[in-house]
Design a protein around this motif. Structure first.
Motif, short mmCIF file in Angstrom:
data_model
loop_
_atom_site.label_atom_id
_atom_site.label_comp_id
_atom_site.label_asym_id
_atom_site.label_seq_id
_atom_site.Cartn_x
_atom_site.Cartn_y
_atom_site.Cartn_z
N ILE A 75 35.54 54.08 37.67
CA ILE A 75 34.26 53.69 38.27
C ILE A 75 33.14 53.85 37.26
O ILE A 75 32.31 52.95 37.09
CB ILE A 75 33.98 54.52 39.54
CG1 ILE A 75 35.02 54.23 40.61
CG2 ILE A 75 32.58 54.25 40.06
CD1 ILE A 75 34.95 55.12 41.81
N ASN A 76 33.10 54.97 36.56
CA ASN A 76 32.03 55.19 35.58
C ASN A 76 32.09 54.17 34.45
O ASN A 76 31.06 53.68 33.99
CB ASN A 76 32.09 56.61 35.02
CG ASN A 76 31.63 57.62 36.03
OD1 ASN A 76 30.85 57.30 36.92
ND2 ASN A 76 32.12 58.83 35.92
N MET A 77 33.29 53.83 33.99
CA MET A 77 33.42 52.83 32.93
C MET A 77 32.85 51.49 33.40
O MET A 77 32.15 50.80 32.66
CB MET A 77 34.87 52.68 32.50
CG MET A 77 35.39 53.86 31.70
SD MET A 77 37.05 53.62 31.03
CE MET A 77 38.05 53.72 32.50
N ARG A 78 33.17 51.10 34.62
CA ARG A 78 32.69 49.81 35.14
C ARG A 78 31.19 49.82 35.38
O ARG A 78 30.49 48.85 35.12
CB ARG A 78 33.46 49.42 36.39
CG ARG A 78 34.90 49.09 36.05
CD ARG A 78 35.66 48.58 37.22
NE ARG A 78 37.05 48.35 36.83
CZ ARG A 78 37.94 47.79 37.61
NH1 ARG A 78 37.60 47.39 38.82
NH2 ARG A 78 39.17 47.62 37.21
N VAL A 92 31.12 44.70 43.91
CA VAL A 92 30.66 44.23 42.60
C VAL A 92 31.56 44.81 41.50
O VAL A 92 31.81 44.15 40.49
CB VAL A 92 29.18 44.64 42.37
CG1 VAL A 92 28.74 44.33 40.95
CG2 VAL A 92 28.28 43.97 43.40
N LEU A 93 32.05 46.00 41.71
CA LEU A 93 32.87 46.68 40.69
C LEU A 93 34.36 46.45 40.85
O LEU A 93 35.10 46.49 39.88
CB LEU A 93 32.61 48.19 40.74
CG LEU A 93 31.21 48.66 40.36
CD1 LEU A 93 31.10 50.16 40.56
CD2 LEU A 93 30.89 48.29 38.93
N PHE A 94 34.80 46.25 42.08
CA PHE A 94 36.24 46.17 42.35
C PHE A 94 36.60 44.93 43.15
O PHE A 94 35.95 44.62 44.14
CB PHE A 94 36.71 47.41 43.13
CG PHE A 94 36.56 48.68 42.36
CD1 PHE A 94 37.48 49.02 41.39
CD2 PHE A 94 35.51 49.52 42.60
CE1 PHE A 94 37.34 50.19 40.68
CE2 PHE A 94 35.36 50.70 41.89
CZ PHE A 94 36.28 51.03 40.92
N SER A 95 37.65 44.28 42.72
CA SER A 95 38.16 43.14 43.47
C SER A 95 39.06 43.67 44.59
O SER A 95 39.39 44.85 44.65
CB SER A 95 38.98 42.24 42.54
OG SER A 95 40.15 42.93 42.11
#
Length: 99
Positions: A75-78, A92-95
């Motif tokens: 999560i932090n990387m994204r 927004v971060l995960f499909s």
């Protein structure tokens, strides 16, 4: 209203208006005659979020980013790749495949 009551009210309002966190963190620091303060949150899934007083940037961020839990968090990387200080919805971060 005392300083502590005012600060508590500011904390509750900052949850809805992230721009208020800077003054809240400075207010917490002033209560303890400190240079600044850090709000650090780690969820059970390993996500680490933080906000620091301007006076502690960038040294606090450098230390937080160096911690293994922060370095290993997807999560932090994204979030970092978005280069945004705004709140971001999960989609927004995960499909759907990521979930």
């Amino acid at each position: 209203m005392t300083i502590q009551e005012s600060l508590l009210a500011d904390i509750y309002s900052a949850r809805l208006d992230p721009d208020k966190w800077d003054s809240v963190l400075d207010g917490i620091a002033s209560l303890t005659a400190s240079k600044g303060s850090v709000l650090l949150v780690e969820r059970d899934d390993g996500w680490v979020g933080w906000r620091t007083s301007k006076s502690l940037e960038p040294q606090a961020t450098k230390q937080i980013l160096a911690h293994p839990d922060t370095r290993n968090s997807i999560i932090n990387m994204r979030l970092k790749s978005l280069n945004s200080e705004e709140f971001v919805a999960d989609h927004v971060l995960f499909s759907e495949e990521d979930w």
